[in-house]
Design a protein around this motif. Structure first.
Motif, PDB file in Angstrom:
ATOM      1  N   ARG A 104      17.447   9.444  76.164  1.00  0.00           N
ATOM      2  CA  ARG A 104      17.480   9.528  77.622  1.00  0.00           C
ATOM      3  C   ARG A 104      16.401   8.656  78.238  1.00  0.00           C
ATOM      4  O   ARG A 104      16.638   7.963  79.237  1.00  0.00           O
ATOM      5  CB  ARG A 104      17.324  10.993  78.054  1.00  0.00           C
ATOM      6  N   SER A 127      23.636   5.949  87.251  1.00  0.00           N
ATOM      7  CA  SER A 127      24.820   6.656  86.748  1.00  0.00           C
ATOM      8  C   SER A 127      25.861   5.675  86.235  1.00  0.00           C
ATOM      9  O   SER A 127      26.464   5.875  85.169  1.00  0.00           O
ATOM     10  CB  SER A 127      25.417   7.534  87.846  1.00  0.00           C
ATOM     11  N   ILE A 130      24.651   3.840  82.745  1.00  0.00           N
ATOM     12  CA  ILE A 130      24.787   4.503  81.445  1.00  0.00           C
ATOM     13  C   ILE A 130      26.253   4.640  81.028  1.00  0.00           C
ATOM     14  O   ILE A 130      26.548   4.787  79.837  1.00  0.00           O
ATOM     15  CB  ILE A 130      24.094   5.882  81.417  1.00  0.00           C
ATOM     16  N   ARG A 131      27.158   4.544  81.982  1.00  0.00           N
ATOM     17  CA  ARG A 131      28.578   4.652  81.659  1.00  0.00           C
ATOM     18  C   ARG A 131      29.223   3.305  81.343  1.00  0.00           C
ATOM     19  O   ARG A 131      30.361   3.258  80.887  1.00  0.00           O
ATOM     20  CB  ARG A 131      29.325   5.327  82.820  1.00  0.00           C
ATOM     21  N   PHE A 240      18.270  11.461  85.664  1.00  0.00           N
ATOM     22  CA  PHE A 240      19.565  12.027  85.290  1.00  0.00           C
ATOM     23  C   PHE A 240      19.940  13.162  86.237  1.00  0.00           C
ATOM     24  O   PHE A 240      19.148  14.089  86.443  1.00  0.00           O
ATOM     25  CB  PHE A 240      19.506  12.600  83.877  1.00  0.00           C
ATOM     26  N   ASP A 243      25.640  15.630  86.000  1.00  0.00           N
ATOM     27  CA  ASP A 243      26.795  14.924  85.446  1.00  0.00           C
ATOM     28  C   ASP A 243      26.358  13.845  84.462  1.00  0.00           C
ATOM     29  O   ASP A 243      27.000  13.633  83.427  1.00  0.00           O
ATOM     30  CB  ASP A 243      27.624  14.289  86.571  1.00  0.00           C
ATOM     31  N   ASP A 244      25.276  13.148  84.790  1.00  0.00           N
ATOM     32  CA  ASP A 244      24.747  12.117  83.887  1.00  0.00           C
ATOM     33  C   ASP A 244      24.342  12.742  82.553  1.00  0.00           C
ATOM     34  O   ASP A 244      24.627  12.197  81.481  1.00  0.00           O
ATOM     35  CB  ASP A 244      23.531  11.420  84.491  1.00  0.00           C
TER      36      ASP A 244
END
Length: 264
Positions: A104, A127, A130-131, A240, A243-244
């Motif tokens: 993280r 967000s 990281i996706r 974060f 959801d993250d």
């Protein structure tokens, strides 16, 4: 005890690579002051070093030579046969220190690092970052950034002749970590260990570092790390949302548990 001219320091980016390198080269007379980046032995690196020159450096540098690498142990970064064969030989024949960090915190550090030079990332929220797909090693990984972080650690931890060191251990117990690495490599370590003066925002030595240097209590030597931002362990809590965190754990939670960052 493992003996080899070369020592591989392998990490996922933003996980303590240069901290480890600096700790070794400044605390053991058996380690060369000069370190090499294995990816530079590839002709498609941004700053390539011709293979004969790279080999020459390994041959002429005195002491144990630290070779940092961010790629996977299969050496997918090298495209030319001769270069890839060389990279694989270094990875196969060298003791490896693998440095890991809470994934993280890696995501947070990587986000700010990439924002400093990547226009696409500069426009992204954390967000979205990281996706998005990890392409750090020059290929389409097909994985999210957290999934690739977990994949990177999983593959390296399967390698022989490997010592596992955590960023957090270096932070909490620097001396024990340095001496553990020295014992693994069979090298001597200074009786009184040196820390490295991290640069301030200006890129110059800190005020404390300059004062100690003037008093003769520290050599004026900076970390070799790229420092667009100074983070700290646990900083992920400031970035974060729920959801993250759920997404990250779905992608990398198993590896986080294996590395001891989560209760089993």
């Amino acid at each position: 005890m493992i003996c080899s001219k070369t020592v591989v320091v392998a990490t996922h980016r933003r996980s303590g690579t240069h901290w480890t390198i600096d700790a070794l080269r400044n605390n053991s007379p058996d380690v060369s002051e000069t370190f090499l980046t294995l990816e530079r032995a590839s002709s498609h690196h941004d700053a390539p070093m011709p293979l004969p020159e790279f080999r020459g450096q390994l041959k002429t540098l005195e002491g144990r030579v630290l070779v940092k690498v961010h790629d996977l142990p299969a050496a997918t970064f090298w495209k030319r046969d001769e270069e890839r064969t060389f990279a694989l030989s270094v990875l196969r024949d060298s003791p490896v220190i693998y440095v890991h960090r809470d994934g993280r915190d890696v995501m947070v550090s990587l986000y700010y690092y990439m924002k400093s030079f990547d226009e696409d990332v500069e426009k992204q929220s954390f967000s979205d970052f990281i996706r998005s797909e990890s392409k750090l090693d020059g290929v389409d990984s097909g994985m999210s950034r957290p999934a690739y972080w977990a994949h990177h650690a999983r593959l390296w931890l399967q390698q022989p002749n490997l010592l596992l060191v955590s960023y957090e251990a270096l932070e909490k117990d620097y001396e024990s970590s340095v001496r553990e690495m020295a014992a693994f490599l069979g090298i001597s370590a200074r009786r009184s260990l040196r820390t490295i003066d991290l640069p301030g925002k200006s890129g110059k030595p800190s005020l404390v570092g300059r004062a100690l240097w003037k008093l003769g209590l520290r050599q004026q030597r900076l970390s070799s790390a790229v420092q667009p931002r100074r983070g700290s362990s646990g900083d992920w809590r400031n970035h974060f949302n729920n959801d993250d965190l759920a997404f990250f754990m779905a992608e990398a939670g198993e590896q986080m548990r294996r590395l001891g960052y989560l209760k089993k």
